[in-house]
Design a protein around this motif. Structure first.
Motif, PDB file in Angstrom:
ATOM      1  N   PRO A 157       0.803  -1.234   0.000  1.00 38.51           N
ATOM      2  CA  PRO A 157       0.000   0.000   0.000  1.00 38.51           C
ATOM      3  C   PRO A 157       0.833   1.281   0.000  1.00 38.51           C
ATOM      4  O   PRO A 157       0.396   2.306  -0.528  1.00 38.51           O
ATOM      5  CB  PRO A 157      -0.815  -0.128   1.291  1.00 38.51           C
ATOM      6  N   ALA A 158       2.028   1.230   0.590  1.00 34.65           N
ATOM      7  CA  ALA A 158       2.877   2.422   0.600  1.00 34.65           C
ATOM      8  C   ALA A 158       3.285   2.820  -0.813  1.00 34.65           C
ATOM      9  O   ALA A 158       3.390   4.006  -1.136  1.00 34.65           O
ATOM     10  CB  ALA A 158       4.120   2.184   1.458  1.00 34.65           C
ATOM     11  N   ALA A 159       3.524   1.826  -1.678  1.00 40.88           N
ATOM     12  CA  ALA A 159       3.881   2.124  -3.065  1.00 40.88           C
ATOM     13  C   ALA A 159       2.711   2.798  -3.777  1.00 40.88           C
ATOM     14  O   ALA A 159       2.901   3.738  -4.566  1.00 40.88           O
ATOM     15  CB  ALA A 159       4.275   0.844  -3.793  1.00 40.88           C
ATOM     16  N   ILE A 160       1.506   2.344  -3.498  1.00 45.25           N
ATOM     17  CA  ILE A 160       0.319   2.970  -4.084  1.00 45.25           C
ATOM     18  C   ILE A 160       0.145   4.381  -3.549  1.00 45.25           C
ATOM     19  O   ILE A 160      -0.290   5.291  -4.268  1.00 45.25           O
ATOM     20  CB  ILE A 160      -0.939   2.139  -3.788  1.00 45.25           C
ATOM     21  N   ALA A 161       0.484   4.582  -2.282  1.00 45.10           N
ATOM     22  CA  ALA A 161       0.354   5.905  -1.670  1.00 45.10           C
ATOM     23  C   ALA A 161       1.271   6.920  -2.345  1.00 45.10           C
ATOM     24  O   ALA A 161       0.911   8.088  -2.508  1.00 45.10           O
ATOM     25  CB  ALA A 161       0.655   5.826  -0.177  1.00 45.10           C
ATOM     26  N   VAL A 162       2.466   6.482  -2.723  1.00 44.92           N
ATOM     27  CA  VAL A 162       3.381   7.375  -3.448  1.00 44.92           C
ATOM     28  C   VAL A 162       2.730   7.838  -4.745  1.00 44.92           C
ATOM     29  O   VAL A 162       2.712   9.036  -5.069  1.00 44.92           O
ATOM     30  CB  VAL A 162       4.718   6.669  -3.747  1.00 44.92           C
ATOM     31  N   CYS A 163       2.180   6.893  -5.477  1.00 47.16           N
ATOM     32  CA  CYS A 163       1.527   7.228  -6.751  1.00 47.16           C
ATOM     33  C   CYS A 163       0.322   8.129  -6.522  1.00 47.16           C
ATOM     34  O   CYS A 163       0.085   9.078  -7.284  1.00 47.16           O
ATOM     35  CB  CYS A 163       1.103   5.951  -7.472  1.00 47.16           C
ATOM     36  N   GLY A 164      -0.442   7.842  -5.461  1.00 43.78           N
ATOM     37  CA  GLY A 164      -1.603   8.673  -5.153  1.00 43.78           C
ATOM     38  C   GLY A 164      -1.213  10.097  -4.824  1.00 43.78           C
ATOM     39  O   GLY A 164      -1.902  11.051  -5.210  1.00 43.78           O
ATOM     40  N   GLY A 165      -0.101  10.259  -4.108  1.00 41.32           N
ATOM     41  CA  GLY A 165       0.371  11.596  -3.782  1.00 41.32           C
ATOM     42  C   GLY A 165       0.739  12.386  -5.017  1.00 41.32           C
ATOM     43  O   GLY A 165       0.444  13.581  -5.134  1.00 41.32           O
ATOM     44  N   ILE A 166       1.393  11.717  -5.963  1.00 43.10           N
ATOM     45  CA  ILE A 166       1.778  12.380  -7.215  1.00 43.10           C
ATOM     46  C   ILE A 166       0.538  12.785  -8.008  1.00 43.10           C
ATOM     47  O   ILE A 166       0.442  13.900  -8.527  1.00 43.10           O
ATOM     48  CB  ILE A 166       2.682  11.462  -8.050  1.00 43.10           C
ATOM     49  N   VAL A 167      -0.426  11.861  -8.104  1.00 40.89           N
ATOM     50  CA  VAL A 167      -1.666  12.156  -8.842  1.00 40.89           C
ATOM     51  C   VAL A 167      -2.422  13.304  -8.171  1.00 40.89           C
ATOM     52  O   VAL A 167      -2.973  14.191  -8.846  1.00 40.89           O
ATOM     53  CB  VAL A 167      -2.550  10.904  -8.927  1.00 40.89           C
ATOM     54  N   GLY A 168      -2.441  13.308  -6.839  1.00 45.61           N
ATOM     55  CA  GLY A 168      -3.123  14.373  -6.115  1.00 45.61           C
ATOM     56  C   GLY A 168      -2.546  15.745  -6.431  1.00 45.61           C
ATOM     57  O   GLY A 168      -3.289  16.724  -6.575  1.00 45.61           O
ATOM     58  N   VAL A 169      -1.244  15.827  -6.556  1.00 49.47           N
ATOM     59  CA  VAL A 169      -0.593  17.088  -6.933  1.00 49.47           C
ATOM     60  C   VAL A 169      -0.969  17.470  -8.361  1.00 49.47           C
ATOM     61  O   VAL A 169      -1.155  18.649  -8.688  1.00 49.47           O
ATOM     62  CB  VAL A 169       0.933  16.969  -6.798  1.00 49.47           C
ATOM     63  N   GLY A 170      -1.106  16.459  -9.214  1.00 55.89           N
ATOM     64  CA  GLY A 170      -1.412  16.724 -10.612  1.00 55.89           C
ATOM     65  C   GLY A 170      -2.777  17.361 -10.832  1.00 55.89           C
ATOM     66  O   GLY A 170      -2.978  18.067 -11.834  1.00 55.89           O
ATOM     67  N   LEU A 171      -3.718  17.150  -9.915  1.00 53.14           N
ATOM     68  CA  LEU A 171      -5.066  17.693 -10.100  1.00 53.14           C
ATOM     69  C   LEU A 171      -5.092  19.223 -10.088  1.00 53.14           C
ATOM     70  O   LEU A 171      -5.570  19.844 -11.041  1.00 53.14           O
ATOM     71  CB  LEU A 171      -6.010  17.111  -9.050  1.00 53.14           C
ATOM     72  N   PRO A 172      -4.600  19.884  -9.018  1.00 54.98           N
ATOM     73  CA  PRO A 172      -4.589  21.350  -9.056  1.00 54.98           C
ATOM     74  C   PRO A 172      -3.619  21.905 -10.103  1.00 54.98           C
ATOM     75  O   PRO A 172      -3.851  22.991 -10.650  1.00 54.98           O
ATOM     76  CB  PRO A 172      -4.158  21.749  -7.640  1.00 54.98           C
ATOM     77  N   TRP A 173      -2.563  21.177 -10.383  1.00 55.88           N
ATOM     78  CA  TRP A 173      -1.615  21.598 -11.422  1.00 55.88           C
ATOM     79  C   TRP A 173      -2.317  21.661 -12.784  1.00 55.88           C
ATOM     80  O   TRP A 173      -2.201  22.655 -13.509  1.00 55.88           O
ATOM     81  CB  TRP A 173      -0.443  20.630 -11.439  1.00 55.88           C
ATOM     82  N   TYR A 174      -3.058  20.618 -13.120  1.00 54.72           N
ATOM     83  CA  TYR A 174      -3.787  20.587 -14.387  1.00 54.72           C
ATOM     84  C   TYR A 174      -4.821  21.713 -14.449  1.00 54.72           C
ATOM     85  O   TYR A 174      -4.948  22.412 -15.464  1.00 54.72           O
ATOM     86  CB  TYR A 174      -4.472  19.232 -14.565  1.00 54.72           C
ATOM     87  N   TRP A 175      -5.553  21.888 -13.353  1.00 52.72           N
ATOM     88  CA  TRP A 175      -6.579  22.928 -13.331  1.00 52.72           C
ATOM     89  C   TRP A 175      -5.948  24.309 -13.502  1.00 52.72           C
ATOM     90  O   TRP A 175      -6.479  25.163 -14.238  1.00 52.72           O
ATOM     91  CB  TRP A 175      -7.358  22.862 -12.028  1.00 52.72           C
ATOM     92  N   ALA A 176      -4.830  24.547 -12.815  1.00 54.89           N
ATOM     93  CA  ALA A 176      -4.173  25.847 -12.907  1.00 54.89           C
ATOM     94  C   ALA A 176      -3.668  26.113 -14.321  1.00 54.89           C
ATOM     95  O   ALA A 176      -3.772  27.235 -14.829  1.00 54.89           O
ATOM     96  CB  ALA A 176      -3.018  25.919 -11.912  1.00 54.89           C
ATOM     97  N   ASP A 177      -3.105  25.104 -14.955  1.00 59.49           N
ATOM     98  CA  ASP A 177      -2.641  25.286 -16.336  1.00 59.49           C
ATOM     99  C   ASP A 177      -3.800  25.635 -17.268  1.00 59.49           C
ATOM    100  O   ASP A 177      -3.659  26.465 -18.170  1.00 59.49           O
ATOM    101  CB  ASP A 177      -1.948  24.009 -16.830  1.00 59.49           C
ATOM    102  N   ARG A 178      -4.944  25.025 -17.021  1.00 58.55           N
ATOM    103  CA  ARG A 178      -6.082  25.215 -17.924  1.00 58.55           C
ATOM    104  C   ARG A 178      -6.842  26.504 -17.654  1.00 58.55           C
ATOM    105  O   ARG A 178      -7.271  27.187 -18.601  1.00 58.55           O
ATOM    106  CB  ARG A 178      -7.035  24.024 -17.792  1.00 58.55           C
ATOM    107  N   PHE A 179      -6.998  26.863 -16.374  1.00 55.88           N
ATOM    108  CA  PHE A 179      -7.880  27.973 -16.046  1.00 55.88           C
ATOM    109  C   PHE A 179      -7.169  29.210 -15.496  1.00 55.88           C
ATOM    110  O   PHE A 179      -7.798  30.255 -15.324  1.00 55.88           O
ATOM    111  CB  PHE A 179      -8.938  27.515 -15.035  1.00 55.88           C
ATOM    112  N   LEU A 180      -5.861  29.072 -15.186  1.00 53.54           N
ATOM    113  CA  LEU A 180      -5.112  30.227 -14.697  1.00 53.54           C
ATOM    114  C   LEU A 180      -3.938  30.600 -15.596  1.00 53.54           C
ATOM    115  O   LEU A 180      -3.297  31.621 -15.378  1.00 53.54           O
ATOM    116  CB  LEU A 180      -4.572  29.947 -13.278  1.00 53.54           C
TER     117      LEU A 180
END
Length: 264
Positions: A211-234
């Motif tokens: 599960p820790a390996a999945i958590a690393v990936c989840g953390g990266i994806v979580g960062v990607g969400l506001p990053w994607y939104w900011a690129d698109r709308f800001l």
């Protein structure tokens, strides 16, 4: 000559790396660190410090999870949330608040940027912060149902994954305007992401499908969400997006790890 060398030999290399770690600790945590001139500049150009500090901060914040076998789950979860903000501070939540207001406003890019910079706290900010803290608390409740070793592993991995995501933002992100976001994107190069990404992802691959390996990936994806939104709308990222991504990445990573433990 590379950034670490500065033409000064091994002593200068070590000194600049220590300065970078001090700068990272000062920005990413509330730990009592003796700051010196040049630490901030050293940190901005060395994104490998993000996951390194994430490892330390995650380990300290996860200490309450060692009591999962001894205390009620809600108590452990509450202590975990307190520990997270005691170690990392609450200043990153300001980015969550500003992002929340920008998310709900109607208008074009300039209007959203204006709201992002506005110090007034709106309903979007309140909801965003409430959801983030509640998400972390609920992740803590779920972590409290695991063994101490697994719970700590997931919490630390979520922190490291989120910080690796921030390193990716610094190396590959596009700043929307002058400010803290541009200070990171202008100082970090894409090549600087290779070492931290290689080390973190290699460690995750070595323990997959823990599960820790999945958590690393989840953390990266979580960062990607506001990053994607900011690129698109800001039109790009900013200091507020860095702060929001840090908090969202942690929550996403912790939940991803718990879900993985439940399903695997």
């Amino acid at each position: 000559m590379d950034r670490d060398g500065n033409g000064g030999g091994d002593g200068a290399v070590i000194g600049s790396r220590i300065a970078a770690v001090r700068g990272a600790l000062g920005f990413l945590t509330r730990l009592p660190v003796d700051h010196r001139d040049g630490d901030w500049e050293a940190f901005r150009s060395r994104p490998w410090t993000f996951p390194l500090v994430g490892l330390l901060a995650g380990a300290l914040a996860s200490i309450p999870l060692l009591a999962t076998d001894a205390l009620p789950a809600p108590t452990v979860a509450f202590a975990y949330v307190l520990a997270v903000y005691a170690v990392t501070g609450i200043h990153h939540l300001d980015g969550v608040a500003d992002l929340g207001d920008a998310l709900v406003v109607h208008g074009d890019v300039e209007r959203r940027r204006e709201v992002l910079k506005d110090t007034t706290t709106g309903v979007g900010a309140l909801l965003a912060v409430a959801l983030t803290v509640a998400g972390l608390a609920l992740a803590g409740v779920s972590l409290a149902g695991l063994s101490p070793a697994t719970a700590v592993g997931v919490a630390v991995a979520a922190e490291v994954g989120a910080k690796l995501g921030l390193a990716a933002m610094a190396c590959f992100g596009r700043a929307a305007h002058e400010g803290m976001g541009r200070q990171f994107t202008a100082a970090a190069t894409s090549g600087a992401f290779v070492v931290p990404a290689g080390l973190v992802l290699a460690a995750a691959a070595a323990i997959w499908p823990h599960p820790a390996a999945i958590a690393v990936c989840g953390g990266i994806v979580g960062v990607g969400l506001p990053w994607y939104w900011a690129d698109r709308f800001l039109g790009g990222i900013s200091g507020d997006i860095f702060g929001a991504a840090n908090e969202i990445g942690r929550v996403a990573g912790a939940h991803a790890g718990v879900i993985a433990w439940t399903l695997l």
